[in-house]
Design a protein around this motif. Structure first.
Motif, short mmCIF file in Angstrom:
data_model
loop_
_atom_site.label_atom_id
_atom_site.label_comp_id
_atom_site.label_asym_id
_atom_site.label_seq_id
_atom_site.Cartn_x
_atom_site.Cartn_y
_atom_site.Cartn_z
N PHE A 15 -49.48 3.62 11.70
CA PHE A 15 -49.64 4.87 10.95
C PHE A 15 -48.57 5.89 11.34
O PHE A 15 -47.96 6.51 10.48
CB PHE A 15 -50.98 5.52 11.28
N ALA A 16 -48.40 6.08 12.64
CA ALA A 16 -47.54 7.16 13.11
C ALA A 16 -46.09 6.90 12.72
O ALA A 16 -45.43 7.76 12.13
CB ALA A 16 -47.69 7.32 14.62
N ALA A 37 -38.60 -0.41 13.20
CA ALA A 37 -38.63 -1.80 13.67
C ALA A 37 -40.02 -2.10 14.21
O ALA A 37 -40.56 -1.32 15.01
CB ALA A 37 -37.59 -1.99 14.78
N ASP A 38 -40.62 -3.19 13.75
CA ASP A 38 -41.95 -3.59 14.24
C ASP A 38 -42.19 -5.04 13.79
O ASP A 38 -42.15 -5.32 12.59
CB ASP A 38 -43.01 -2.67 13.62
N ARG A 50 -60.76 -2.35 11.28
CA ARG A 50 -61.09 -0.94 11.50
C ARG A 50 -60.89 -0.09 10.25
O ARG A 50 -60.06 -0.39 9.39
CB ARG A 50 -60.23 -0.38 12.63
N ALA A 53 -61.49 7.69 9.89
CA ALA A 53 -61.81 8.96 9.23
C ALA A 53 -60.50 9.73 9.13
O ALA A 53 -59.87 10.01 10.15
CB ALA A 53 -62.82 9.72 10.07
N VAL A 138 -38.31 -3.64 19.24
CA VAL A 138 -37.23 -3.07 20.05
C VAL A 138 -37.43 -3.63 21.45
O VAL A 138 -38.45 -3.37 22.10
CB VAL A 138 -37.27 -1.53 20.04
N ASP A 294 -50.39 6.97 19.53
CA ASP A 294 -51.03 6.39 20.71
C ASP A 294 -50.05 6.15 21.86
O ASP A 294 -50.49 6.01 23.01
CB ASP A 294 -51.72 5.07 20.35
N GLY A 304 -63.53 10.66 16.20
CA GLY A 304 -62.65 10.09 15.16
C GLY A 304 -61.36 10.87 14.99
O GLY A 304 -60.91 11.11 13.89
N LEU A 307 -56.09 9.07 15.55
CA LEU A 307 -55.01 8.95 14.57
C LEU A 307 -54.63 10.34 14.04
O LEU A 307 -53.45 10.64 13.82
CB LEU A 307 -55.49 8.04 13.44
N ASN A 308 -55.63 11.17 13.82
CA ASN A 308 -55.34 12.50 13.29
C ASN A 308 -54.45 13.30 14.25
O ASN A 308 -53.56 14.03 13.83
CB ASN A 308 -56.64 13.23 12.99
#
Ligand SMILES: Cc1cc2nc3c(=O)[nH]c(=O)nc-3n(C[C@H](O)[C@H](O)[C@H](O)COP(=O)(O)OP(=O)(O)OC[C@H]3O[C@@H](n4cnc5c(N)ncnc54)[C@H](O)[C@@H]3O)c2cc1C
Length: 410
Positions: A15-16, A37-38, A50, A53, A138, A294, A304, A307-308
């Motif tokens: 997400f980030a 890159a991932d 998962r 919210a 990486v 994270d 929750g 992520l926010n």
């Protein structure tokens, strides 16, 4: 293999990382090269059970970036929320707190959406706006010392990327953070979250439930259709016992906590566990490196907000990098990164300690604490202004909110 240049290289396409890449490209256009890159970019995400919210501020960000429009129909608005506090075998669960879920007329304070749908939509938008997506990790990087103008990164597929700013969006076990020598402080809770998805006979009507049980919170979070996502906290040994149960015994444990107010339930998703801990990186920056999501902090999922919080990092970093690039300044310079760190680190500590305190207050068997917290919840429930403040805080709309989270373009 080929060597390329990128103004910003983002390690991690969760997400980030993807959100940051889209924000930078949209604001700065094709002359500003952004690479993500991932190795997971090549993987099938159907195993991720998962759901998250997404609070109002984060939804505004996704709408501003043109991502929300593609997932809106799959997102379930949370229309109200109830909080209870009881023992596992109590016949009745008294309700201590209720939230009617709008922060503005027609704007729910949060939506539930399955992680894989949102990450797929982010990857599609990143591709559309010209982000270079590389399905590789990486593996190493060399910063060449304090006065160097770039970092050289080596990827696992043998390619090399030279960049002015390396962003670590590589999750809780960030290898970039470790290689940069950034320590973390925090602790494990000795708790794990069991996550699964259930379907039920009756409609949840958009209601989220958080039941504080002695082992920790048991959350029922509404999904589209007659389905709910379960986030069920137990002491780790007990979670392992429950996870090892055959299907019918697992179902019985779940039903004891879920109850039958939505009719018969069926488990429709795989069960997974996630160990729970709390940590914050001692620094969010190093030379030409910034940590987001994270990689910078992990908190208890009790509210929750993990992520926010990561999206708040992303919105703040995007804003400082865009401001610098528009002035012709170096986006990886120390002054730019220090502005980012000042903006985010204190806020992160505050939210981290708040969720840590909540977990300690609720995950225990003390009757004295139970009385104290029930008085507190009852008070919040009865004082309208206090409740409104809590809802706006939970929706991510309090404090120095970055532009994207206010729904403004960079
Ligand atoms: C049970 C549970 C429930 C939760 N519920 C919520 C919720 O309701 N709301 C909320 O806001 N948050 C919630 N969270 C927190 C949220 O899931 C996380 O904060 C979020 O997924 C973190 O996103 P991220 O992009 O920072 O990291 P991640 O999603 O972990 O992504 C990191 C990516 O980096 C990649 N990577 C790793 N190493 C490298 C490398 N060397 N090079 C390149 N790539 C690399 C990985 O493949 C991965 O794709 C919950 C967490 C848990 C455990």
């Amino acid at each position: 293999m080929a060597r390329t240049d990128a103004d910003v290289l983002i390690a991690g396409g969760g997400f980030a990382g993807l959100t940051l890449a889209i924000a930078l490209r949209q604001a700065l256009g094709p002359s500003f090269a952004v690479t993500v890159a991932d190795p997971a970019l090549a993987a099938n995400r159907s195993g991720d059970q998962r759901a998250s919210a997404i609070v109002a501020a984060a939804r505004r960000l996704f709408e501003t970036l043109g991502v929300w429009q593609g997932v809106r129909d799959a997102a379930q608005p949370i229309l109200d929320m109830v909080v209870t506090d009881s023992r596992l075998d109590d016949a009745v669960r008294p309700v201590f707190l209720t939230f009617a879920g709008e922060i503005e007329p027609g704007e729910p304070f949060a939506h539930m959406i399955e992680n894989r749908l949102l990450v797929d939509a982010l990857a599609a938008k990143a591709r559309e706006v010209g982000v270079a997506l590389r399905p590789t990790a990486v593996a190493r990087w060399d910063g060449h010392g304090a006065s160097a103008q770039s970092i050289d990164a080596a990827c696992a597929d043998g390619s090399a990327i030279s960049t002015r700013l390396l962003v670590a969006a590589d999750g809780a076990r960030s290898s970039i953070r470790t290689a940069a020598g950034i320590a973390t402080h925090g602790w494990n809770y000795g708790q794990s979250a069991i996550v699964t998805t259930v379907s039920h006979e009756r409609d949840h009507e958009g209601r989220a439930e958080e039941h504080f049980l002695p082992a920790g919170p048991f959350a029922i979070l509404p999904l589209k259709g007659r389905r709910s996502s379960i986030v069920w906290t137990e002491a780790t040994a007990e979670a392992e016992r429950i996870m090892a149960l055959p299907d019918d015994a697992f179902h019985a444990e779940l039903e004891q906590r879920f109850k039958l107010h939505l009719g018969e339930i069926s488990i429709v998703g795989a069960r997974r566990t996630h160990p729970l801990g709390f940590f914050v990186a001692r620094s969010f920056i190093a030379e030409r490196i910034a940590l987001v999501g994270d990689a910078a902090h992990v908190i208890h999922p009790i509210a929750g907000q993990g992520l926010n919080m990561g999206l708040k990092d992303v919105a703040a970093l995007a804003e400082v990098v865009v401001d610098a690039a528009r002035l012709g300044l170096d986006p990886g310079s120390a002054s730019v990164l220090e502005r980012y760190q000042r903006w985010r680190r204190f806020d992160t500590m505050a939210m981290g300690f708040a969720t840590d305190g909540l977990n300690r207050l609720f995950s225990n068997r003390s009757d004295v604490l139970r009385f104290a917290r029930d008085v507190g919840l009852g008070l919040v429930d009865r004082v309208p202004n206090l409740k409104r403040l809590f809802i706006r805080e939970a929706a991510g709309l309090v404090g120095e909110v970055p532009k994207l989270l206010r729904g403004e373009l960079l």
